[in-house]
Motif scaffolding. Structure first.
Motif, PDB file in Angstrom:
ATOM      1  N   ILE A 167       0.841  -1.204   0.000  1.00 34.01           N
ATOM      2  CA  ILE A 167       0.000   0.000   0.000  1.00 34.01           C
ATOM      3  C   ILE A 167       0.874   1.251   0.000  1.00 34.01           C
ATOM      4  O   ILE A 167       0.593   2.223  -0.728  1.00 34.01           O
ATOM      5  N   MET A 168       1.943   1.250   0.787  1.00 29.99           N
ATOM      6  CA  MET A 168       2.862   2.400   0.795  1.00 29.99           C
ATOM      7  C   MET A 168       3.452   2.634  -0.593  1.00 29.99           C
ATOM      8  O   MET A 168       3.574   3.783  -1.039  1.00 29.99           O
ATOM      9  N   ALA A 169       3.832   1.557  -1.276  1.00 26.58           N
ATOM     10  CA  ALA A 169       4.395   1.694  -2.623  1.00 26.58           C
ATOM     11  C   ALA A 169       3.365   2.288  -3.579  1.00 26.58           C
ATOM     12  O   ALA A 169       3.685   3.159  -4.398  1.00 26.58           O
ATOM     13  N   ASP A 170       2.100   1.839  -3.471  1.00 27.26           N
ATOM     14  CA  ASP A 170       1.030   2.396  -4.312  1.00 27.26           C
ATOM     15  C   ASP A 170       0.831   3.885  -4.040  1.00 27.26           C
ATOM     16  O   ASP A 170       0.725   4.705  -4.961  1.00 27.26           O
ATOM     17  N   LEU A 171       0.761   4.240  -2.749  1.00 22.73           N
ATOM     18  CA  LEU A 171       0.532   5.643  -2.388  1.00 22.73           C
ATOM     19  C   LEU A 171       1.707   6.527  -2.794  1.00 22.73           C
ATOM     20  O   LEU A 171       1.519   7.679  -3.205  1.00 22.73           O
ATOM     21  N   ALA A 172       2.936   5.994  -2.699  1.00 22.74           N
ATOM     22  CA  ALA A 172       4.108   6.770  -3.115  1.00 22.74           C
ATOM     23  C   ALA A 172       4.067   7.036  -4.619  1.00 22.74           C
ATOM     24  O   ALA A 172       4.368   8.151  -5.067  1.00 22.74           O
ATOM     25  N   ALA A 173       3.699   6.013  -5.403  1.00 20.47           N
ATOM     26  CA  ALA A 173       3.602   6.201  -6.857  1.00 20.47           C
ATOM     27  C   ALA A 173       2.506   7.213  -7.191  1.00 20.47           C
ATOM     28  O   ALA A 173       2.675   8.075  -8.072  1.00 20.47           O
ATOM     29  N   LEU A 174       1.382   7.137  -6.475  1.00 20.55           N
ATOM     30  CA  LEU A 174       0.283   8.074  -6.694  1.00 20.55           C
ATOM     31  C   LEU A 174       0.705   9.495  -6.327  1.00 20.55           C
ATOM     32  O   LEU A 174       0.390  10.460  -7.038  1.00 20.55           O
ATOM     33  N   ALA A 175       1.443   9.622  -5.216  1.00 18.31           N
ATOM     34  CA  ALA A 175       1.904  10.947  -4.786  1.00 18.31           C
ATOM     35  C   ALA A 175       2.850  11.563  -5.813  1.00 18.31           C
ATOM     36  O   ALA A 175       2.746  12.751  -6.131  1.00 18.31           O
ATOM     37  N   GLU A 176       3.772  10.764  -6.345  1.00 22.60           N
ATOM     38  CA  GLU A 176       4.702  11.297  -7.342  1.00 22.60           C
ATOM     39  C   GLU A 176       3.978  11.691  -8.626  1.00 22.60           C
ATOM     40  O   GLU A 176       4.396  12.615  -9.321  1.00 22.60           O
ATOM     41  N   ARG A 178       0.998  12.970  -8.742  1.00 25.34           N
ATOM     42  CA  ARG A 178       0.109  14.107  -8.527  1.00 25.34           C
ATOM     43  C   ARG A 178       0.767  15.308  -7.844  1.00 25.34           C
ATOM     44  O   ARG A 178       0.274  16.432  -7.977  1.00 25.34           O
ATOM     45  N   LEU A 179       1.843  15.082  -7.093  1.00 28.91           N
ATOM     46  CA  LEU A 179       2.418  16.155  -6.278  1.00 28.91           C
ATOM     47  C   LEU A 179       3.858  16.429  -6.678  1.00 28.91           C
ATOM     48  O   LEU A 179       4.686  15.509  -6.693  1.00 28.91           O
ATOM     49  N   GLU A 180       4.162  17.676  -6.955  1.00 35.26           N
ATOM     50  CA  GLU A 180       5.515  18.069  -7.353  1.00 35.26           C
ATOM     51  C   GLU A 180       6.519  17.803  -6.237  1.00 35.26           C
ATOM     52  O   GLU A 180       7.629  17.318  -6.481  1.00 35.26           O
ATOM     53  N   ILE A 181       6.139  18.093  -4.995  1.00 33.74           N
ATOM     54  CA  ILE A 181       7.079  17.913  -3.889  1.00 33.74           C
ATOM     55  C   ILE A 181       7.420  16.435  -3.699  1.00 33.74           C
ATOM     56  O   ILE A 181       8.545  16.082  -3.325  1.00 33.74           O
ATOM     57  N   ALA A 182       6.458  15.549  -3.966  1.00 36.37           N
ATOM     58  CA  ALA A 182       6.729  14.104  -3.859  1.00 36.37           C
ATOM     59  C   ALA A 182       7.719  13.666  -4.924  1.00 36.37           C
ATOM     60  O   ALA A 182       8.595  12.829  -4.672  1.00 36.37           O
ATOM     61  N   ARG A 183       7.585  14.240  -6.129  1.00 35.93           N
ATOM     62  CA  ARG A 183       8.545  13.913  -7.194  1.00 35.93           C
ATOM     63  C   ARG A 183       9.925  14.445  -6.841  1.00 35.93           C
ATOM     64  O   ARG A 183      10.933  13.779  -7.083  1.00 35.93           O
ATOM     65  N   TYR A 184       9.968  15.649  -6.276  1.00 33.05           N
ATOM     66  CA  TYR A 184      11.259  16.253  -5.952  1.00 33.05           C
ATOM     67  C   TYR A 184      12.007  15.404  -4.937  1.00 33.05           C
ATOM     68  O   TYR A 184      13.212  15.162  -5.078  1.00 33.05           O
ATOM     69  N   TYR A 185      11.299  14.942  -3.905  1.00 30.35           N
ATOM     70  CA  TYR A 185      11.960  14.161  -2.854  1.00 30.35           C
ATOM     71  C   TYR A 185      12.023  12.664  -3.169  1.00 30.35           C
ATOM     72  O   TYR A 185      12.494  11.881  -2.354  1.00 30.35           O
ATOM     73  N   ARG A 186      11.535  12.284  -4.351  1.00 30.96           N
ATOM     74  CA  ARG A 186      11.596  10.884  -4.789  1.00 30.96           C
ATOM     75  C   ARG A 186      11.024   9.966  -3.706  1.00 30.96           C
ATOM     76  O   ARG A 186      11.706   9.087  -3.171  1.00 30.96           O
ATOM     77  N   VAL A 187       9.759  10.183  -3.408  1.00 30.32           N
ATOM     78  CA  VAL A 187       9.100   9.446  -2.332  1.00 30.32           C
ATOM     79  C   VAL A 187       9.128   7.944  -2.596  1.00 30.32           C
ATOM     80  O   VAL A 187       9.257   7.145  -1.670  1.00 30.32           O
ATOM     81  N   ARG A 188       9.015   7.560  -3.850  1.00 32.06           N
ATOM     82  CA  ARG A 188       9.056   6.119  -4.156  1.00 32.06           C
ATOM     83  C   ARG A 188      10.390   5.504  -3.756  1.00 32.06           C
ATOM     84  O   ARG A 188      10.446   4.372  -3.259  1.00 32.06           O
TER      85      ARG A 188
END
Length: 555
Positions: A167-176, A178-188
């Motif tokens: 679930i965390m992996a799914d939410l991280a991919a979804l965040a990247e 949709r959200l610029e800050i998630a892409r910047y910090y490479r949440v995945r």
């Protein structure tokens, strides 16, 4: 969404987020529509939103259970990713849970070790010595007489954690997405790193191998120990280790009663740990007092090798450079080390980073080495990474927290000791070793290998470039600053060409006039000699062009 089969768990997570004032995150990720949640969940007033965000983050993690508590504990070591207010709350997360029943302990041992407890052990304590979110520890004795401790993994904890990690992996991919800050910090990447670490904790075979590697390295150094692994009684879910009868490193009264001087033991502890970090590059990631014992012969015993840090040769070299720059108050050196160590974004303002480093340096200005904390210094510069969006290696964050823990122990038992001062001999030794012939030869050989690979890969890379060019798929990205810079360079090239052409024309005209005057005599225009008039006109044009180019600043 891959994890849709975990719909019930998704609903629990989303409901918990909304209940604690993070409904906006759910809406940003688009989970409201995906999960068909009732609107009243979002519209009812929530006094929780008035609480500090750090408190609410901690409560979410506590409510969601062991996987999320572990995530919070990992993030508490990352001041380069989160602000201090949240880090402070995450440090309060506890991994203590009630023990699970004896019947389940028996069942797991029977499945994993292939026999009943009574058949395998001469004695086995039903009451655990300690219980945590992943497993619990029991005292036992083997049929051959060795005293051991047996750590047994909680029933079904692997399934629970696997579900949460998916679930965390799914939410991280979804965040990247949709959200610029998630892409910047490479949440995945962060979630993947956490997933790999937690799966390692679930595999007790890995912990056993870590312990053996540690023991092998220090076997010849004396006064450092690790519990022996009993491999016949160890699997992925059960680990059996030698029982070490010692006192905790922070039990001053027990150490003095046994005839040990706490100051000497702490000094040896810091020396051993610096050796692990700077020389070996394989260090204990959780050196709290419960994991370090003083044995009857005075040896220091490390236990619990579930969390280990690893530093590559390059990272150890950069760490030494950073610590040397911090101790020497070398601002440029600190900035260069941070940039080389971390993952730097394209928009890094290096001058702003240098200003912040200079401001932070005032904290350590004129402080004697004994008063500089290595752990705190590392954390200070990791916070700079957060401010400037520089993501630092996770193992360095683990190291920073480990240093803070050890320095806390040292401060209680031996206030005059300083890890920073003890670092200096290691620094000198490592700097000398870097220039030894064997090290230089090894470094040269590694670089030759890298260049060899580059040379071998060049034909394929060049062919791919030509194919992309032929198919029109080669793209160049230029922002406004790049375009202005390009125009400025083109202006300079054009002006230099113009200047050269004028000089050439001037030379040709003057040469022609001189040759003509030598053949037919000096020509006259309006009573003025042609050579003089031509020279004056060409000189005026030359100086006018030169003045225009210099005034434009693009020569």
């Amino acid at each position: 969404m891959k994890g849709i089969r975990h719909l019930h768990r998704y609903r629990e997570i989303v409901t918990c987020l909304v209940r604690n004032g993070f409904g906006f995150v759910v809406e940003e990720l688009g989970l409201f529509g995906m999960l068909s949640l009732p609107k009243k969940l979002f519209t009812r007033p929530r006094p929780e939103e008035e609480r500090a965000i750090g408190v609410r983050v901690r409560r979410v993690l506590e409510e969601l259970g062991p996987t999320f508590i572990k995530l919070g504990q990992m993030l508490s070591t990352r001041p380069d990713l989160l602000p201090d207010s949240i880090i402070k709350e995450l440090n309060q997360l506890q991994d203590q849970v009630p023990p699970f029943p004896w019947d389940e302990v028996r069942e797991i041992i029977g499945v994993e070790l292939g026999g009943q407890v009574e058949e395998l052990f001469a004695s086995f304590s039903r009451e655990p010595l300690a219980a945590a979110s992943i497993g619990q520890v029991h005292r036992a004795r083997l049929k051959t007489g060795e005293e051991v401790v047996v750590k047994v993994q909680r029933p079904r904890i692997g399934t629970v954690i696997e579900t949460d990690l998916e679930i965390m992996a799914d939410l991280a991919a979804l965040a990247e997405a949709r959200l610029e800050i998630a892409r910047y910090y490479r949440v995945r990447d962060i979630v993947e790193e956490f997933s790999r670490s937690l799966k390692g904790e679930l595999n007790y075979l890995l912990e056993a191998r870590n312990g053996e590697r540690f023991a092998v390295h220090y076997a010849r150094k004396g006064k450092v120990a690790a519990p022996r692994v009993f491999w016949d009684f160890t699997t992925k879910r059960v680990i059996t280790l030698e029982y070490l009868d010692g006192v905790k490193i922070n039990d001053t009264a027990a150490m003095r009663q046994a005839g040990f001087k706490p100051e000497k033991l702490v000094s040896r502890l810091l020396e051993v740990y610096l050796q692990q970090v700077l020389v070996v590059g394989f260090f204990h990631g959780d050196p709290h007092p419960g994991n370090i014992l003083v044995l009857p012969d005075g040896a220091l015993a490390f236990t619990d090798f579930g969390l280990m840090g690893r530093l590559s040769r390059r990272l150890r070299r950069e760490l030494i450079s950073l610590l040397t720059a911090i101790i020497g108050r070398n601002t440029r050196g600190i900035v260069s080390s941070i940039v080389r160590i971390g993952r730097v974004g394209e928009d890094l303002d290096r001058e702003a980073l240098q200003r912040d480093v200079e401001e932070l340096q005032e904290k350590y200005f004129d402080l004697p080495l004994e008063q500089i904390s290595l752990g705190e210094a590392l954390y200070d510069f990791f916070r700079l990474g957060y401010r400037h969006r520089i993501q630092l290696p996770a193992d360095l964050a683990i190291l920073g927290k480990a240093f803070l823990t050890l320095e806390g122990v040292a401060g209680e038992l031996a206030p005059r000791l300083s890890a920073t001062r003890m670092l200096l001999p290691f620094r000198a030794k490592l700097l000398r070793a870097r220039f030894e012939p064997r090290e230089l030869a090894g470094s040269l050989w590694r670089q030759l290998g890298e260049y060899g690979e580059l040379f071998l890969d060049f034909p394929r890379e060049f062919r791919d470039l030509l194919v992309a060019l032929k198919r029109g798929r080669l793209r160049f990205e230029l922002d406004d600053a790049d375009i202005k810079l390009l125009i400025r360079h083109l202006d300079r090239i054009g002006n230099r060409l113009s200047f050269s052409i004028v000089l050439l024309s001037f030379s040709i005209i003057m040469t022609g006039l001189i040759i003509g005057s030598s053949l037919v005599g000096q020509p006259v225009l309006f009573g003025v000699p042609a050579i003089g008039a031509g020279f004056a006109i060409a000189a005026l044009m030359f100086f006018w062009l030169l003045f225009s180019i210099i005034r434009s600043g693009r020569f």
